[in-house]
Design a protein around this motif. Sequence first.
Motif, PDB file in Angstrom:
ATOM      1  N   GLN A   1      83.403  59.780 -13.670  1.00  0.00           N
ATOM      2  CA  GLN A   1      83.420  58.427 -13.921  1.00  0.00           C
ATOM      3  C   GLN A   1      82.805  57.506 -13.012  1.00  0.00           C
ATOM      4  OE1 GLN A   1      87.637  57.155 -13.598  1.00  0.00           O
ATOM      5  NE2 GLN A   1      87.974  59.518 -15.009  1.00  0.00           N
ATOM      6  N   SER A   2      81.772  56.525 -12.869  1.00  0.00           N
ATOM      7  CA  SER A   2      81.666  55.692 -12.660  1.00  0.00           C
ATOM      8  C   SER A   2      81.629  55.632 -11.130  1.00  0.00           C
ATOM      9  CB  SER A   2      81.384  54.411 -13.319  1.00  0.00           C
ATOM     10  OG  SER A   2      81.221  54.219 -14.717  1.00  0.00           O
ATOM     11  N   ALA A   3      83.311  55.033 -10.696  1.00  0.00           N
ATOM     12  CA  ALA A   3      83.532  54.822  -9.241  1.00  0.00           C
ATOM     13  C   ALA A   3      82.947  56.350  -8.252  1.00  0.00           C
ATOM     14  CB  ALA A   3      85.192  54.886  -9.607  1.00  0.00           C
ATOM     15  N   GLY A   4      83.583  57.488  -9.404  1.00  0.00           N
ATOM     16  CA  GLY A   4      82.647  58.529  -8.626  1.00  0.00           C
ATOM     17  C   GLY A   4      81.141  58.742  -8.085  1.00  0.00           C
ATOM     18  N   GLY A   5      80.268  58.524  -9.041  1.00  0.00           N
ATOM     19  CA  GLY A   5      78.747  57.675  -8.258  1.00  0.00           C
ATOM     20  C   GLY A   5      78.995  57.583  -7.250  1.00  0.00           C
ATOM     21  N   PHE A   6      79.594  56.246  -6.945  1.00  0.00           N
ATOM     22  CA  PHE A   6      79.104  55.064  -5.667  1.00  0.00           C
ATOM     23  C   PHE A   6      80.204  56.428  -4.410  1.00  0.00           C
ATOM     24  CE2 PHE A   6      78.795  51.981  -8.860  1.00  0.00           C
ATOM     25  CZ  PHE A   6      77.998  51.155  -8.372  1.00  0.00           C
ATOM     26  N   LEU A   7      81.232  56.724  -4.874  1.00  0.00           N
ATOM     27  CA  LEU A   7      81.903  57.396  -4.077  1.00  0.00           C
ATOM     28  C   LEU A   7      80.957  58.410  -3.562  1.00  0.00           C
ATOM     29  CD1 LEU A   7      84.400  57.700  -2.422  1.00  0.00           C
ATOM     30  CD2 LEU A   7      85.366  58.710  -4.243  1.00  0.00           C
ATOM     31  N   THR A   8      80.257  59.760  -4.456  1.00  0.00           N
ATOM     32  CA  THR A   8      79.963  60.856  -3.975  1.00  0.00           C
ATOM     33  C   THR A   8      78.866  59.869  -2.825  1.00  0.00           C
ATOM     34  OG1 THR A   8      80.740  61.182  -5.693  1.00  0.00           O
ATOM     35  CG2 THR A   8      78.664  62.979  -4.158  1.00  0.00           C
ATOM     36  N   LEU A   9      77.829  59.477  -3.459  1.00  0.00           N
ATOM     37  CA  LEU A   9      77.024  58.636  -2.529  1.00  0.00           C
ATOM     38  C   LEU A   9      77.299  58.191  -1.060  1.00  0.00           C
ATOM     39  CD1 LEU A   9      73.942  57.673  -2.629  1.00  0.00           C
ATOM     40  CD2 LEU A   9      74.673  55.668  -3.262  1.00  0.00           C
ATOM     41  N   GLY A  10      78.144  57.601  -0.964  1.00  0.00           N
ATOM     42  CA  GLY A  10      78.470  56.594  -0.198  1.00  0.00           C
ATOM     43  C   GLY A  10      78.912  57.927   1.008  1.00  0.00           C
ATOM     44  N   LEU A  11      79.859  59.296   0.766  1.00  0.00           N
ATOM     45  CA  LEU A  11      80.090  60.428   1.324  1.00  0.00           C
ATOM     46  C   LEU A  11      78.919  60.504   1.693  1.00  0.00           C
ATOM     47  CD1 LEU A  11      83.416  61.212  -0.972  1.00  0.00           C
ATOM     48  CD2 LEU A  11      83.455  60.834   1.860  1.00  0.00           C
ATOM     49  N   VAL A  12      77.667  61.378   0.705  1.00  0.00           N
ATOM     50  CA  VAL A  12      76.397  62.064   1.366  1.00  0.00           C
ATOM     51  C   VAL A  12      75.493  61.352   2.565  1.00  0.00           C
ATOM     52  CG1 VAL A  12      74.537  62.681   0.457  1.00  0.00           C
ATOM     53  CG2 VAL A  12      76.262  63.575  -0.537  1.00  0.00           C
ATOM     54  N   LEU A  13      76.180  60.002   1.803  1.00  0.00           N
ATOM     55  CA  LEU A  13      74.888  59.842   2.877  1.00  0.00           C
ATOM     56  C   LEU A  13      76.118  58.978   4.594  1.00  0.00           C
ATOM     57  CD1 LEU A  13      73.773  56.196   0.855  1.00  0.00           C
ATOM     58  CD2 LEU A  13      72.402  58.211   2.119  1.00  0.00           C
ATOM     59  N   ALA A  14      77.164  59.197   3.965  1.00  0.00           N
ATOM     60  CA  ALA A  14      77.569  59.050   5.720  1.00  0.00           C
ATOM     61  C   ALA A  14      77.745  60.674   6.158  1.00  0.00           C
ATOM     62  CB  ALA A  14      79.131  58.356   5.184  1.00  0.00           C
ATOM     63  N   PHE A  15      77.680  61.214   5.869  1.00  0.00           N
ATOM     64  CA  PHE A  15      77.562  62.715   5.842  1.00  0.00           C
ATOM     65  C   PHE A  15      76.418  62.939   7.418  1.00  0.00           C
ATOM     66  CE2 PHE A  15      75.645  67.561   6.437  1.00  0.00           C
ATOM     67  CZ  PHE A  15      76.252  68.150   6.581  1.00  0.00           C
ATOM     68  N   MET A  16      75.244  62.291   5.755  1.00  0.00           N
ATOM     69  CA  MET A  16      73.250  62.452   6.543  1.00  0.00           C
ATOM     70  C   MET A  16      73.732  61.611   7.688  1.00  0.00           C
ATOM     71  SD  MET A  16      71.208  62.606   3.404  1.00  0.00           S
ATOM     72  CE  MET A  16      69.777  62.250   4.065  1.00  0.00           C
ATOM     73  N   ALA A  17      74.430  60.739   8.024  1.00  0.00           N
ATOM     74  CA  ALA A  17      74.263  59.462   9.339  1.00  0.00           C
ATOM     75  C   ALA A  17      75.086  60.168  10.543  1.00  0.00           C
ATOM     76  CB  ALA A  17      75.043  58.601   8.989  1.00  0.00           C
ATOM     77  N   TRP A  18      76.112  61.229  10.133  1.00  0.00           N
ATOM     78  CA  TRP A  18      76.844  61.947  11.042  1.00  0.00           C
ATOM     79  C   TRP A  18      75.830  62.943  11.298  1.00  0.00           C
ATOM     80  CZ3 TRP A  18      78.632  66.712  10.683  1.00  0.00           C
ATOM     81  CH2 TRP A  18      79.109  67.325  12.061  1.00  0.00           C
ATOM     82  N   PHE A  19      75.699  63.178  11.098  1.00  0.00           N
ATOM     83  CA  PHE A  19      74.247  64.428  11.327  1.00  0.00           C
ATOM     84  C   PHE A  19      73.624  64.563  12.272  1.00  0.00           C
ATOM     85  CE2 PHE A  19      71.486  67.609  10.625  1.00  0.00           C
ATOM     86  CZ  PHE A  19      71.754  69.061  10.990  1.00  0.00           C
ATOM     87  N   LYS A  20      73.190  63.735  11.234  1.00  0.00           N
ATOM     88  CA  LYS A  20      71.468  61.944  12.386  1.00  0.00           C
ATOM     89  C   LYS A  20      72.078  61.858  13.925  1.00  0.00           C
ATOM     90  CE  LYS A  20      68.070  58.747  11.902  1.00  0.00           C
ATOM     91  NZ  LYS A  20      67.710  58.183  11.652  1.00  0.00           N
ATOM     92  N   ASN A  21      73.171  61.540  13.378  1.00  0.00           N
ATOM     93  CA  ASN A  21      73.352  61.055  15.362  1.00  0.00           C
ATOM     94  C   ASN A  21      74.127  62.315  15.904  1.00  0.00           C
ATOM     95  OD1 ASN A  21      73.290  58.524  14.186  1.00  0.00           O
ATOM     96  ND2 ASN A  21      75.267  57.716  13.465  1.00  0.00           N
ATOM     97  N   ARG A  22      74.502  62.956  15.215  1.00  0.00           N
ATOM     98  CA  ARG A  22      74.859  63.871  16.140  1.00  0.00           C
ATOM     99  C   ARG A  22      73.605  65.248  17.319  1.00  0.00           C
ATOM    100  NH1 ARG A  22      76.294  69.714  14.958  1.00  0.00           N
ATOM    101  NH2 ARG A  22      77.329  71.265  16.196  1.00  0.00           N
TER     102      ARG A  22
END
Length: 253
Positions: free
Chosen positions: A189-210
């Motif tokens: 659903q529409s909300a799933g797009g925002f949620l997935t994008l946010g989770l992917v960006l959060a993972f990328m930020a965590w990986f970059k900081n690590r």
Amino acid sequence: MSKEKVSYKKTFLAGIITENPVFVSLLGMCPTLATTKSVEAAFGMGLLVILTLLGSNLLISLLRKIIPSEVKIPCYIIIIATFVTIIKMLTQAFIPALYDSLGVFISLIVVNCIILGRAEAFASKNGPVASIVDALGSGIGFTMAICIIAFFRELIGTGALSIGVYFPLNKAYFLHIFPEKYAISLFVQSAGGFLTLGLVLAFMAWFKNRKEAKKALEEKARIEKLKAQKALELAEKKKMEALNKAEPAKEAI
């Protein structure tokens, strides 16, 4: 390797990694959120964007010295709109299921800030070959990004991955990963797009900081090792100097 080839390589990789339109620049959010319910639909959208980027970048690069600076943005939009119209008609004729799935978002490629941004920032200032390389890099980077988002949305939202639903294959194929009753329909659903994008960006930020933290620790350890080595060398030097001073004293006795 020549300097030219190195610049082409950097230009190509920039659009995929360091300047990824979706994950780094956060551009093209409308198609990113709206057309990523399935990997196949996302791939189709990415393919159309790549074709539009290639055509518009090439033509804008060829006309960059002719188009007056006062009207360059309207000219870019007309060029992009021409390619989008051609691609839209071809999609409707040869891939009607994909055309129906993407709907109005094919037309909205005209105002996609990724395409207009590459036209203004790169194609209008560089030659045709470099502009094609830039278009390929940005287009592939965009396609990879939306396909990654679509992969998680489709898998978590339906429990399966599909192919042949939109592209004209002999039949549709479904790879069921887990039972549909365990799927979370929110992700398609529409909300799933925002949620997935946010989770992917959060993972990328965590990986970059690590990665940066690990690099900082390695650099700190390297500096400490160099300090210890220098201190050891200094101690050895002082020891040798003391021995050299002691030798004449012994001979005098």
